[in-house]
Motif scaffolding. Structure first.
Motif, PDB file in Angstrom:
ATOM      1  N   LYS A 129       0.859   7.615  24.106  1.00 26.05           N
ATOM      2  CA  LYS A 129       2.130   8.095  23.782  1.00 26.05           C
ATOM      3  C   LYS A 129       2.125   9.443  22.787  1.00 26.05           C
ATOM      4  O   LYS A 129       2.878  10.627  23.061  1.00 26.05           O
ATOM      5  CB  LYS A 129       3.433   7.500  23.469  1.00 26.05           C
ATOM      6  N   THR A 130       1.462   9.292  21.809  1.00 27.40           N
ATOM      7  CA  THR A 130       1.005  10.431  20.582  1.00 27.40           C
ATOM      8  C   THR A 130       0.192  11.712  21.373  1.00 27.40           C
ATOM      9  O   THR A 130       0.183  12.651  20.405  1.00 27.40           O
ATOM     10  CB  THR A 130       0.616   9.865  19.546  1.00 27.40           C
ATOM     11  N   SER A 131      -0.125  11.545  22.434  1.00 28.90           N
ATOM     12  CA  SER A 131      -0.996  12.762  23.151  1.00 28.90           C
ATOM     13  C   SER A 131      -2.634  12.614  22.439  1.00 28.90           C
ATOM     14  O   SER A 131      -3.293  13.743  22.202  1.00 28.90           O
ATOM     15  CB  SER A 131      -0.498  14.055  23.016  1.00 28.90           C
ATOM     16  N   GLU A 180      -6.824  12.872  29.039  1.00 31.19           N
ATOM     17  CA  GLU A 180      -6.668  12.145  30.449  1.00 31.19           C
ATOM     18  C   GLU A 180      -8.130  12.100  31.232  1.00 31.19           C
ATOM     19  O   GLU A 180      -8.967  12.732  31.065  1.00 31.19           O
ATOM     20  CB  GLU A 180      -5.788  13.069  31.309  1.00 31.19           C
ATOM     21  N   TYR A 210      -5.379   7.051  30.721  1.00 34.63           N
ATOM     22  CA  TYR A 210      -5.914   7.592  29.471  1.00 34.63           C
ATOM     23  C   TYR A 210      -7.042   6.827  28.797  1.00 34.63           C
ATOM     24  O   TYR A 210      -7.185   7.197  27.607  1.00 34.63           O
ATOM     25  CB  TYR A 210      -4.513   7.227  28.570  1.00 34.63           C
ATOM     26  N   ALA A 260      -8.430  13.058  22.687  1.00 34.87           N
ATOM     27  CA  ALA A 260      -8.032  14.682  23.147  1.00 34.87           C
ATOM     28  C   ALA A 260      -8.328  15.735  22.301  1.00 34.87           C
ATOM     29  O   ALA A 260      -8.711  16.743  22.856  1.00 34.87           O
ATOM     30  CB  ALA A 260      -6.237  14.570  23.074  1.00 34.87           C
TER      31      ALA A 260
END
Length: 417
Positions: free
Chosen positions: A102-104, A108, A135, A309
């Motif tokens: 959710k926090t990025s 992906e 994720y 990420a």
């Protein structure tokens, strides 16, 4: 939670054991290296040595595996993912994955799923998906089994392990009538066993209302699961307001006066440590469900592997995942660590490990706690679901018990993440 089953080995003497460092200290500092955070107890020595060698040979890059402690890990990972040079690959608890996604903070991995994940066990992969996107990758899991005292069961004249829940209740009743043993040790707040029962009744513990998540404990399917729990608990003298760690149920079982308990395979090791003589009397079987051939629902504790990420080495990180998650090394992890691999086809690696063999059949029908970022606060002590369970066991109706904790439950679901 603790990882691994009874065959899990201590990792103090790991061949690759880099002291956990502060986030950003080494990650990303060298383009010819990859930093991987794993939790204490997750990576057996042989697996670590072999995966490291395979990765370094294939890529020419150095693999830095950094062992992390469970205490405070959620905040540490959250902080690390927000920094400029995070660790490249991180082991994350399966139920924690949605919050990080959710926090990025996680990259992906849909392409990786298509390439190597076509036959990942769906019940294990579910926690690696958030809002339809991949994720993380499922790594391993563990779940509860019935750990029983073969001597007591033989004394009661029971020759076979039960194949249905009704047969199990009948066996417990026989032990109660024909021996002086406590048939089952089950405290009133063994919450993860109860969560498994809700999975078995297809109950949802939360629901969407007015655009936000709220308690669904008043649902009849939850009440059905609690009724099953209450039937089990009726065969126990354990306190209704304590959980399985207060006291450690393995230590209670070690005294040799308990027919069975429901727990993780490694908990038999607690019993053996307390009373080595009991080892020869310990057996395991899958928690039976309503019908033969369909095990009871179980909570699947476990871990996923995710790529940060913010990592500048996405391609290298994915090369590591392809090696670590390959059939060869997933099978080795299962065999050496006694954990459930991410593919049903690899469960043959568990042969010879009775606790893991008993756990494996329930995996396909297993599940987790609600896979929403807001869930984490619900389980902070005092867990309102444990309060609900004790209230029902002490005579309240499931509906009244649900109403009793609804306010606190909803308050926690509404906390900022």
């Amino acid at each position: 939670m603790k990882r691994g089953l009874i065959a899990a080995t201590a990792v103090a003497g790991m061949l690759v054991s880099v002291a956990a460092c502060g986030s950003g200290e080494s990650a990303g500092a060298d383009e010819k290296s990859l930093t991987v955070w794993v939790m204490d107890g997750s990576t057996p020595p042989g697996w670590t040595k072999d995966v490291t060698a395979a990765f370094e040979k294939k890529t020419g890059a150095k693999l830095n595996i950094e062992i992390q402690k469970w205490n405070g890990i959620q905040q540490k990972i959250t902080t690390a993912l927000s920094e400029e040079n995070p660790p490249d690959v991180i082991e994350v608890g399966n139920t924690q994955t949605p919050a990080y996604a959710k926090t990025s903070g996680l990259a992906e991995l849909d392409d990786l799923k298509k390439e190597i994940g076509a036959d990942w066990t769906p019940s294990l992969n579910k926690s690696a998906v958030y809002q339809g996107k991949q994720y993380a990758a499922p790594w391993y899991a563990a779940n509860r089994v019935v750990i029983y005292n073969k001597k007591i069961w033989a004394e009661a004249g029971i020759k076979d392990t039960p194949k249905t829940r009704t047969e199990f209740f009948k066996d417990l009743d026989t032990i109660q009538k024909k021996t002086d043993a406590e048939p089952l040790y089950l405290p009133g707040q063994n919450w993860y066993f109860f969560d498994g029962l809700t999975i078995g009744t297809k109950a949802d513990l939360v629901k969407k209302q007015g655009g936000k998540w709220v308690s669904n404990l008043a649902d009849p399917k939850v009440a059905k699961a609690m009724d099953i729990y209450k039937q089990y608990q009726s065969f126990s003298k354990a306190p209704k307001d304590k959980d399985e760690a207060t006291p450690q149920q393995g230590e209670v079982f070690a005294k040799g006066k308990t027919g069975a308990f429901i727990g993780m395979g490694w908990e038999s090791g607690i019993a053996i440590k307390a009373n080595p003589k009991i080892e020869k009397d310990i057996g395991y079987f899958t928690i039976p469900g309503e019908t033969a051939g369909t095990p009871e629902g179980v909570f699947l504790g476990g871990s996923n592997l995710a790529v940060a990420a913010g990592s500048q080495k996405q391609d290298l990180a994915k090369k590591f995942l392809k090696i670590a998650l390959s059939d060869k090394y997933e099978g080795q992890l299962a065999q050496e660590g006694g954990v459930i691999p991410n593919k049903e086809s690899l469960q043959s690696a568990l042969k010879g490990n009775p606790a893991a063999e008993a756990a494996a059949p329930a995996v396909a029908g297993g599940g987790t706690t609600p896979l929403i970022p807001e869930w984490g606060a619900v389980e902070n002590p005092p867990n309102p679901i444990k309060t609900y369970m004790t209230a029902v066991l002490n005579g309240k109706s499931p509906m009244d018990a649900a109403r009793q904790v609804e306010g606190e439950f909803n308050k926690r679901l509404g906390q900022q993440q």
